[in-house]
Enzyme design. Structure first.
Site, PDB file in Angstrom:
ATOM      1  N   GLN A 246      52.135 -49.299  -9.048  1.00  0.00           N
ATOM      2  CA  GLN A 246      51.426 -49.897  -7.917  1.00  0.00           C
ATOM      3  C   GLN A 246      52.231 -51.037  -7.320  1.00  0.00           C
ATOM      4  O   GLN A 246      52.355 -51.167  -6.103  1.00  0.00           O
ATOM      5  CB  GLN A 246      50.062 -50.441  -8.370  1.00  0.00           C
ATOM      6  CG  GLN A 246      49.015 -49.383  -8.590  1.00  0.00           C
ATOM      7  CD  GLN A 246      48.517 -48.800  -7.291  1.00  0.00           C
ATOM      8  OE1 GLN A 246      49.265 -48.192  -6.526  1.00  0.00           O
ATOM      9  NE2 GLN A 246      47.253 -48.973  -7.014  1.00  0.00           N
TER      10      GLN A 246
ATOM     11  N   GLY B  85      45.498 -52.608  -6.419  1.00  0.00           N
ATOM     12  CA  GLY B  85      46.163 -51.672  -5.518  1.00  0.00           C
ATOM     13  C   GLY B  85      46.656 -52.261  -4.210  1.00  0.00           C
ATOM     14  O   GLY B  85      47.591 -51.729  -3.615  1.00  0.00           O
ATOM     15  N   GLU B  86      46.008 -53.322  -3.742  1.00  0.00           N
ATOM     16  CA  GLU B  86      46.403 -53.856  -2.427  1.00  0.00           C
ATOM     17  C   GLU B  86      47.053 -55.221  -2.485  1.00  0.00           C
ATOM     18  O   GLU B  86      47.946 -55.522  -1.677  1.00  0.00           O
ATOM     19  CB  GLU B  86      45.166 -53.905  -1.528  1.00  0.00           C
ATOM     20  CG  GLU B  86      44.688 -52.497  -1.202  1.00  0.00           C
ATOM     21  CD  GLU B  86      43.330 -52.488  -0.590  1.00  0.00           C
ATOM     22  OE1 GLU B  86      43.258 -52.320   0.641  1.00  0.00           O
ATOM     23  OE2 GLU B  86      42.331 -52.644  -1.321  1.00  0.00           O
TER      24      GLU B  86
ATOM     25  N   PRO C 196      49.462 -50.515 -17.916  1.00  0.00           N
ATOM     26  CA  PRO C 196      50.663 -51.223 -17.452  1.00  0.00           C
ATOM     27  C   PRO C 196      51.680 -50.357 -16.708  1.00  0.00           C
ATOM     28  O   PRO C 196      52.266 -50.810 -15.727  1.00  0.00           O
ATOM     29  CB  PRO C 196      51.273 -51.751 -18.751  1.00  0.00           C
ATOM     30  CG  PRO C 196      50.127 -51.863 -19.694  1.00  0.00           C
ATOM     31  CD  PRO C 196      49.200 -50.743 -19.341  1.00  0.00           C
TER      32      PRO C 196
END
Lengths: 150, 731, 326
Positions: B631, B697-698, B625
């Site tokens: 991120q 991540g994206e 977390p």
């Protein structure tokens, strides 16, 4: 835990304190050492001293000797006047904690303390650092105790 | 996920490599102390297209410290074996110093090798290159596109014709650069015919294979080492020209060579997110039920490679509609080749689609969230596959509640606080869940510690930490007892660290390997007459804190150490693997988000300031977390940059990048980044992969820019269809 | 970076001697080292003047301020006298650069800093400032950050200093020391417009040393401040900026000092704005009317056509902030 780097990533340490056999007019070599210091000449990288016949025929770029304290250790070196404090730390002293993000004062990744003040090491010429105290990220922690910044 | 108790996975742990990094001990590519290394600096072409007619290196070679100057006139022929893997796009990759052609401004035309960095840098400035210069073609708007890649379902033109409401919109997005803090760097060393590079890369295997191909070597003659990467965002997904240049310089001088790109060289040396023109036509009924969308998108590519990215996906699957047509064209220009940049495809498409939906909502007087709800697809309409999990509606609900969406001004330009116009906007974000085969090896030692090794990479998401968590739980060890190693092409192979694939792929391989080791240990115990676990059914044994025990009877068990020592075993090892998604896939896999933004726009000066952003994510299981929050924050900051600041400017007269530096290419500073919050929906997606993760991540960057742009519209009543949104657009 | 010799001096006599022999003074070095790295600047000898006794901020007899040339930006911004007498100066400084740069850079160096024009900074681009006669790549190039005032056919580069705008507004003077002795220049004469000699940026003679910047006394009470308009919140040069100082007494503006930044090849004093204000009572209508001629003479370029309008709005906003909303 995994704080160690894999063995593969770390080549054996080098001995980087080889002095040359005789000072010449073409290579500027420091004539004194300091306790805990590293003696370097303008043409030394990572421990291999290169003689004048190896490294270009012209006169060496002007260098100066400078004595400064880095993270509490006094160091005396002779460096090319063009050397930045950042490159002195990273390339000559092996203190790679300060980073070269832009080399132009635009990112702050090279920030170190000079006599207690934040400066950009990339725009600081090493030869101007006579007598100063430099603190890098490597020198912030108090033993095991991390600095609040860390 | 596993019968094992979960202690580490899901816990908000700090990075295991955190201390190393904040004390400056983590070694990045340029920082490895390779004995005898000399310095190399690349000379960049100062024209945008043409031929080198002469190179005068006399002054450079005369400069004290300079060892060699290498260029097309004196470089050896390099094999450049075919290598269509390694993320090399279709086309003909740039060959370093193999001919006199200049294909883009900044192309490497020579390299200076010297004993000091100062000498190498100055030597590079002394190399005199003369050119036969042509005017390059670098303007997306002026050049001839290639043939389109198309997709269609239904009859889009008919769908549009029969719609009550039609919108025809054109959006432009500026080129962006990744601007990772660490400049790309390589140290190359030859030992006979074996090449070792310490490199900044997101894929050690890919760089290994490319170097092997360039130099005509066997794969196992090349080793790539990259334990730490100072940010990548996609720029490290392929092996760029400076890497073989460093290796070439090392071979020609007989010395290890360190080559670090300058910040300026990062703007033409390692790829970028291409600029786009994206035309969207949509049709809906008066209730906002979408009938058709037609997408026509053009983006930059180089003259020598055709770069493509996943721009078509969101338009095909995010919303329900019977008719879709897409035409995707790349436009060859005299530029260097783009590369995927965080959320490639969706980060661009979402800006367009989510802005367009906001425009439709405004046109129809429907709440933007309600409009999206009315178009929620029951399945992936592009493939007919069911969703593995899709909780976008929940993201809307949670986000609206937590953000206070009901306080949003219903009329644009209706809320003012002093000089500031206030507005709120939202957008949906999506990113497909990619997965690739991966392998790991796991070793449990007799002292009760474990080592896990896999090629992989950690450019910041926290691979070290998250994978240690997975391994610790699967082996039943404390975090401290597990050492996780990555970033060496000698380790078990993985795909690239990108595409949000690592946790799902490498993590699953690690899980598999650890499960195998644990089961081996259990088997050893239950068959060992001297073990307290003798005769117990294997499935009733769990491991925790270095000890195997009966699941509901912790007293009955023993430590790994004792078990192994008594059996004269120094270790238990296993190879773990993940074979990738099933083929054919039986579900459609995506991560989703709803992003909400509030902005303040200066009513007379046009300045946009973001006040707060909230992202609600449907990304499956969250392994770590604290790292996930990082991120999300990073993705939001990236979205602020994309929306308001980032723009790589090319001077079309000669193709030079005008703002190639961090003073002139603007990324958000701390003061630009206000209250950012992330909420993760709890749950996992067990169809996606053994860990139940969907990739994070994206997706965290997708939807941020349109949420901000929509908030700007809500604040000002002005719709800006060009990114970045500048003050002058709002004056 | 071209090789150079390095020497340190400890008094002004030594400095001037070195300067007369062609040495280049270096104080903070933040501009010089940067441009040397780009090979735009190629001094053969650097003369380190950071040890000279020019580090004081002193009050002058009649209530003005004298800031030594080697006072750093952060020292000047933190100085109590500066902050209370001329907040426009401390604000301009604090809105400049970064903390690290402000710790290094000096007031003397700051007003000597060179333009940020990327064509100037790139030796492969045509630039009359760098190489007279070679052309100006910015005129038809990317010029969003360039000047609209004080430009010539030869050069459109903006002067980047913020505190120089404050100095221009307040009609400061620059104290110089040369081989022939001391002299003082009005700030308006110190920074030069490009004209046909864009390579000449300051009215400093070879080897001359800046010793101090002096701010004249102004009638009190004086309210002043600096507004900097830029794309991001911090750490960026100005799109436009405004330095304003107003002396209001008896409800009437008695003195007005106004200058703009980010728009001129030099800091742009606005006498037309000032004259409109003097003798008037502060009001929203006054601010709006006063800036009507703020962009007079502007010659916008392709990418900064918005600047004249933004300039007017910036000055108006800062007049309101300093003069109070009515």
């Amino acid at each position: 835990m995994s704080t160690d780097l894999p063995e593969s990533a770390v080549p054996p340490p080098t001995d980087s304190s080889e002095p040359s056999s005789a000072p010449t007019r073409r290579t500027f070599i420091a004539t004194s050492t300091a306790v805990g210091g590293v003696v370097l000449a303008g043409g030394v990288i990572g421990g291999t001293l290169l003689g004048p016949e190896e490294a270009g025929a012209a006169a060496a770029a002007p260098s100066s000797r400078v004595s400064l304290t880095v993270n509490g250790t006094r160091r005396t070196v002779t460096v090319d006047n063009r050397t930045s404090l950042l490159d002195l730390l990273r390339e000559y002293f092996g203190l790679t904690g300060s980073k070269k993000g832009c080399n132009a004062g635009a990112c702050g990744a090279c920030t170190v303390l000079v006599d207690g003040h934040r400066v950009n090491a990339c725009l600081t010429l090493a030869v101007r650092m006579e007598g100063v105290e430099v603190t890098t990220i490597e020198g912030l922690a108090d033993g095991d105790q991390l600095h609040p910044l860390q | 996920m596993s019968p094992q108790p979960q202690a580490a996975v899901g816990a908000p742990l700090s990075r295991v490599d955190g201390r190393l990094k904040v004390t400056g001990q983590a070694l990045y590519a340029a920082e490895h102390d390779v004995d005898g290394a000399v310095h190399a600096v690349i000379v960049d072409a100062s024209i945008g297209r043409g031929r080198i007619t002469s190179i005068d290196t006399r002054d450079a070679e005369a400069h004290r410290g300079v060892l060699r100057v290498i260029h097309h006139g004196n470089a050896p022929r390099l094999p450049y074996r075919d290598n269509s893997g390694s993320n090399n796009p279709a086309g003909r990759r740039l060959r370093v110093f193999q001919d006199d052609r200049v294909l883009f401004h900044g192309q490497p035309v020579a390299v200076v090798v010297a004993t000091t960095l100062e000498a190498a840098q100055h030597g590079a400035s002394l190399v005199k290159v003369e050119y036969d210069a042509e005017r390059p073609s670098t303007d997306l708007a002026e050049a001839e596109p290639g043939e389109p890649t198309t997709y269609a379902r239904g009859d889009a033109e008919a769908g549009l014709r029969s719609s009550d409401v039609r919108l025809e919109l054109t959006y432009h997005l500026a080129r962006n650069h990744h601007n990772a803090m660490e400049p790309h760097a390589t140290i190359a060393r030859w030992d006979g015919n074996r090449l070792t590079v310490w490199d900044k890369t997101q894929w050690v295997m890919g760089t290994r294979d490319e170097l092997a191909a360039v130099f005509g070597l066997a794969q196992d003659s090349v080793r790539v080492i990259s334990p730490f990467v100072g940010g990548g965002f996609g720029s490290g997904l392929r092996c760029w020209p400076h890497v073989p240049i460093a290796a070439l310089a090392a071979r020609e001088t007989g010395r290890p060579v360190k080559l670090v790109l300058s910040r300026k060289q990062m703007y033409f040396g390692v790829g970028f997110r291409p600029s786009y023109e994206y035309r969207l036509r949509l049709g809906s009924d008066r209730r906002g039920r979408l009938a058709a969308m037609v997408h026509e998108m053009d983006h930059e590519t180089s003259s020598y490679e055709t770069f493509v990215e996943g721009i078509l996906d969101p338009g095909r699957m995010l919303y329900s509609m019977p008719h879709v047509r897409q035409a995707y064209r790349t436009v060859p220009l005299d530029v260097s080749t783009p590369i995927w940049m965080r959320g490639p495809g969706p980060a661009t498409a979402s800006y367009v689609i989510e802005s367009a939906l906001d425009e439709l909502a405004n046109e129809l007087g429907i709440d933007p969230i309600e409009l999206r709800r009315r178009n929620e697809p029951a399945e992936d309409e592009s493939s007919g596959l069911p969703w593995s999990t899709r909780r976008l509606r929940e993201c809307y609900t949670v986000g609206a509640r937590e953000f206070g969406w009901d306080r949003r001004p219903t009329r644009p330009r209706s809320r003012r606080e002093g000089d500031w116009l206030i507005g709120m906007g939202m957008a949906a974000g999506v990113y497909h869940t990619a997965r690739m085969p991966a392998e790991a090896r796991v070793r449990l030692d007799a002292d009760g510690t474990a080592v896990v090794e896999t090629a992989s990479s950690d450019m910041g998401p926290g691979t070290y930490t998250s994978h240690t968590q997975v391994a610790a739980d699967a082996l039943g060890l404390t975090m401290r007892a597990v050492t996780f190693r990555l970033g060496d092409s000698l380790y078990p192979q993985t795909g690239p660290h990108g595409g949000s694939m690592t946790m799902a792929s490498v993590g699953s391989a690690v899980l598999d390997g650890c499960n195998r080791v644990r089961r081996q240990a259990i088997e050893l115990a239950v068959e060992d007459e001297e073990s307290p676990l003798y005769g117990v059914a294997a499935e009733d044994v769990v491991a925790r804190s270095g000890r195997l025990h009966v699941r509901n009877n912790p007293a009955r068990g023993e430590a790994y150490q004792r078990l192994l020592t008594r059996n004269n075993r120094s270790r238990i090892e296993a190879r773990g693997s993940y074979t990738g998604p099933s083929s054919p896939e039986r579900h459609s896999f995506h991560a989703y988000n709803a992003t909400f933004a509030e902005v303040a726009v200066d009513a007379t000066l046009g300045l946009v300031r973001v006040r707060r952003i909230l992202g609600v994510y449907d990304a499956g299981r969250i392994i770590s977390p604290k790292l996930a929050d990082s991120q999300a924050i990073g993705g939001m900051v990236g979205g602020i940059g994309q929306a308001l600041l980032e723009h790589t400017v090319t001077d079309h007269r000669d193709g030079r990048i005008v703002n190639a530096g961090l003073a002139d290419y603007l990324v958000p500073v701390n003061a630009d980044v206000p209250d950012l919050r992330a909420i993760y929906l709890e749950g996992e997606d067990m169809e996606a992969d053994p860990l139940g993760v969907k990739g994070l991540g994206e997706v965290v960057m997708v939807g941020v820019a349109p949420a901000i742009a929509n908030a700007v519209f809500n604040a000002t009543g002005r719709r800006v269809r060009d990114l970045p949104i500048t003050a002058e657009a709002l004056l | 970076m071209y090789p150079f010799a390095y020497t340190r001096v400890s008094d002004t006599r030594e400095a001037l001697n070195a300067g007369r022999r062609g040495g280049r003074y270096i104080a903070g070095g933040t501009t010089l080292v940067d441009l040397m790295r780009e090979t735009v600047e190629r001094p053969e000898t650097l003369v380190d003047i950071s040890g000279l006794p020019l580090r004081e901020v002193t009050a002058t007899e009649r209530g003005g301020l004298r800031i030594g040339a080697l006072v750093t930006m952060s020292q000047a911004a933190a100085d109590r006298k500066v902050r209370s007498l001329y907040p426009v100066i401390s604000e301009a400084l604090e809105l400049s650069a970064s903390a690290q740069l402000r710790n290094m850079a000096t007031i003397g160096g700051n007003i000597m800093q060179r333009t940020r024009c990327t064509y100037f900074r790139d030796v492969t681009a045509a630039c009359n400032k760098r190489e007279p006669g070679s052309g100006c790549a910015a005129r038809e190039g990317f010029n969003r950050m360039h000047a609209i005032l004080g430009t010539s056919d030869d050069c459109v580069a903006t002067h980047p200093s913020d505190v120089a705008v404050a100095f221009a507004a307040l009609e400061a003077s620059v104290h110089l020391l040369g081989p022939d002795g001391e002299r003082t220049l009005p700030f308006a004469d110190f920074l030069l417009r490009p004209g046909s000699t864009p390579n000449r940026e300051q009215a400093v003679q070879r080897g001359e040393l800046i010793t101090a910047v002096e701010i004249p006394a102004l009638p009190r009470p004086l309210r002043s401040g600096y507004l900097k308009v830029r794309d991001r919140q911090s750490y960026e040069f100005a799109l436009t900026s405004a330095a304003v100082a107003l002396h209001v007494s008896g409800g009437v503006i008695r003195e007005a000092k106004v200058a703009a930044g980010g728009v001129g090849t030099v800091p742009w004093k606005l006498p037309a704005v000032e004259q409109h204000l003097v003798g008037e009572r502060p009001s929203e209508a006054l601010w709006a009317a006063a800036v009507a001629r703020a962009a007079e003479g502007a010659r916008p370029l392709r990418h900064n056509r918005f600047k004249p309008e933004l300039l007017q709005r910036t000055v108006e906003r800062q007049l309101r902030i300093v003069g109070g909303t009515k």
